[in-house]
Motif scaffolding. Structure first.
Motif, PDB file in Angstrom:
ATOM      1  N   VAL A 113       2.431  18.776 -11.273  1.00  0.00           N
ATOM      2  CA  VAL A 113       1.345  17.878 -11.658  1.00  0.00           C
ATOM      3  C   VAL A 113       0.630  18.415 -12.891  1.00  0.00           C
ATOM      4  N   LYS A 114       0.386  19.723 -12.935  1.00  0.00           N
ATOM      5  CA  LYS A 114      -0.280  20.326 -14.098  1.00  0.00           C
ATOM      6  C   LYS A 114       0.565  20.128 -15.364  1.00  0.00           C
ATOM      7  N   GLU A 115       1.875  20.362 -15.221  1.00  0.00           N
ATOM      8  CA  GLU A 115       2.775  20.200 -16.359  1.00  0.00           C
ATOM      9  C   GLU A 115       2.825  18.747 -16.814  1.00  0.00           C
ATOM     10  N   ALA A 116       2.906  17.834 -15.854  1.00  0.00           N
ATOM     11  CA  ALA A 116       2.950  16.414 -16.185  1.00  0.00           C
ATOM     12  C   ALA A 116       1.630  15.938 -16.779  1.00  0.00           C
ATOM     13  N   GLU A 143       0.293   2.497 -17.902  1.00  0.00           N
ATOM     14  CA  GLU A 143       1.197   2.805 -16.802  1.00  0.00           C
ATOM     15  C   GLU A 143       2.531   3.321 -17.319  1.00  0.00           C
ATOM     16  N   MET A 144       3.022   2.748 -18.429  1.00  0.00           N
ATOM     17  CA  MET A 144       4.261   3.230 -19.012  1.00  0.00           C
ATOM     18  C   MET A 144       4.115   4.670 -19.484  1.00  0.00           C
ATOM     19  N   ILE A 145       2.933   5.020 -20.016  1.00  0.00           N
ATOM     20  CA  ILE A 145       2.688   6.407 -20.456  1.00  0.00           C
ATOM     21  C   ILE A 145       2.727   7.346 -19.248  1.00  0.00           C
ATOM     22  N   GLU A 146       2.135   6.909 -18.112  1.00  0.00           N
ATOM     23  CA  GLU A 146       2.133   7.739 -16.896  1.00  0.00           C
ATOM     24  C   GLU A 146       3.556   7.985 -16.392  1.00  0.00           C
ATOM     25  N   ILE A 147       4.389   6.937 -16.490  1.00  0.00           N
ATOM     26  CA  ILE A 147       5.772   7.079 -16.013  1.00  0.00           C
ATOM     27  C   ILE A 147       6.589   7.942 -16.964  1.00  0.00           C
ATOM     28  N   LYS A 148       6.456   7.676 -18.270  1.00  0.00           N
ATOM     29  CA  LYS A 148       7.249   8.392 -19.253  1.00  0.00           C
ATOM     30  C   LYS A 148       6.926   9.887 -19.269  1.00  0.00           C
ATOM     31  N   SER A 149       5.670  10.223 -19.049  1.00  0.00           N
ATOM     32  CA  SER A 149       5.269  11.635 -19.053  1.00  0.00           C
ATOM     33  C   SER A 149       5.641  12.357 -17.764  1.00  0.00           C
ATOM     34  N   GLY A 150       6.029  11.597 -16.760  1.00  0.00           N
ATOM     35  CA  GLY A 150       6.337  12.181 -15.454  1.00  0.00           C
ATOM     36  C   GLY A 150       5.116  12.425 -14.597  1.00  0.00           C
ATOM     37  N   LEU A 155       2.503  13.103  -9.215  1.00  0.00           N
ATOM     38  CA  LEU A 155       1.485  12.805  -8.209  1.00  0.00           C
ATOM     39  C   LEU A 155       2.124  12.352  -6.892  1.00  0.00           C
ATOM     40  N   TYR A 156       3.170  11.564  -7.003  1.00  0.00           N
ATOM     41  CA  TYR A 156       3.894  11.073  -5.822  1.00  0.00           C
ATOM     42  C   TYR A 156       4.504  12.247  -5.045  1.00  0.00           C
TER      43      TYR A 156
END
Length: 360
Positions: A113-116, A143-150, A155-156
């Motif tokens: 999570v820290k890395e992402a 939301e696309m930025i959240e997905i692309k960054s991992g 978080l999941y």
């Protein structure tokens, strides 16, 4: 010689006279004894009172709260803190699995999570995104930025890792008694397999059946008496539900609740008693009613003698009958104040002389 014969004859006559006298006296004594041996009975004064009509059924105790507790993850059993029969409170720790691998996954998920988060913040900065300017128009792009960054996946994974780590501990969801513990320390426990049963035994539900004709005698919230087959204790319960359906065998399911004093167990077989008051009845002990010529009879006492009185029993409970005069017998009658024999009446005949030893 004649004198001697005369003497013998007189002696014989005297012996005969005294023998007959003694025999007569013995018969007199025996006769007196026989005459004194009257039939001693107990009797009651007949009154009209309320009859406790009793409905009896068999039932089973069922817990209102019962749960088969399971671990949601697989691992070796590290500790077990309870045994069968233990009472536990809500929130109490019951058992735990070895959690090293789950702790490691949780730590890794936190690092991910820290890395992402760093990658997420970098992408937001490139697109000049700040949290204050995110609205409905650009929420899809965020939301696309959240997905692309991992970041979203991290978080999941963190949420799953926390859940699995928490699942290594088995916690009581409610207070109750422990049953069916089937594992020992160091056993391998599989996810989803039943580990133990927790039963809330503070209050039990009694399930029993009545027949259609008995439905008029019961209603919701009326009292019942519960008696376990395994003891002489009795408990008071309350009818909680009457299933509005008649089963194929003509019975109706009824449920009642009963508080546990610590002696009742899940699945225990019990007998149910339901009483209904029927006023203005002639009530006699069951021992008062006997059969004569295959008909029910009470013995009434009149001037020291017992007389048959044909009756019919209209209601019955464990100890008493409600009775009425037999309408087919013109000589049959019952009235308040009659003296009714209630014991020692099995061998009495009509018009027997009796002696009352106990009158109530």
């Amino acid at each position: 010689m004649n004198n001697q014969k005369t003497l013998y004859l007189l002696s014989f006559l005297l012996l005969l006279i005294f023998g007959c006298k003694e025999k007569k006296e013995e018969e007199t004594v025996n006769k007196k004894k026989y005459l004194q041996d009257k039939n001693e009975v107990s009797a009651n004064i007949l009154q009209k009172t309320t009859f406790k009509k009793e409905l009896v059924s068999n039932g089973v105790l069922v817990a209102l709260e019962k749960s088969n507790l399971k671990f949601k993850v697989s691992e070796k059993l590290s500790q077990i803190f309870v045994a069968n029969g233990d009472q536990v409170k809500k929130g109490q720790l019951l058992a735990s699995l070895s959690n090293f691998s789950f702790q490691q996954r949780l730590n890794k998920a936190k690092l991910d999570v820290k890395e992402a988060t760093l990658a997420f913040d970098d992408l937001k900065a490139r697109r000049n995104f700040t949290d204050s300017i995110v609205d409905k128009k650009n929420s899809d792009e965020m939301e696309m930025i959240e997905i692309k960054s991992g970041y979203k996946n991290a978080l999941y994974q963190l949420e799953n890792a926390r859940f699995d780590f928490k699942s290594t501990k088995l916690i009581a969801p409610f207070g109750g008694i422990i049953a069916n513990v089937s594992y020992k320390k160091h056993d391998q426990v599989s996810s989803g397999s039943k580990f133990l049963t927790l039963i809330n035994d503070a209050v039990f539900e009694v399930e029993f059946y009545i027949i259609e004709s008995e439905l008029v005698d019961i209603k919701k919230n009326s009292s019942v008496v519960v008696k376990p087959f395994a003891s002489n204790k009795t408990y008071t319960g309350v009818i909680t539900s009457i299933n509005p359906k008649v089963e194929k065998n003509g019975t109706i399911l009824v449920k009642a609740s009963v508080k546990n004093d610590g002696s009742l167990l899940e699945g225990m077989n019990v007998k149910i008693f339901i009483e209904k008051d029927i006023p203005n009845q002639f009530v006699v002990p069951k021992s008062a009613v006997v059969l004569r010529d295959n008909q029910e009879v009470l013995f009434k006492v009149v001037n020291g003698r017992a007389y048959w009185n044909y009756i019919l029993t209209t209601y019955e409970n464990g100890q008493h009958y409600a009775v009425i005069p037999n309408p087919d017998k013109s000589s049959s009658s019952l009235k308040v104040g009659d003296t009714i024999i209630v014991s020692d009446n099995l061998n009495l005949a009509h018009d027997s002389e009796i002696k009352i030893k106990d009158l109530k």
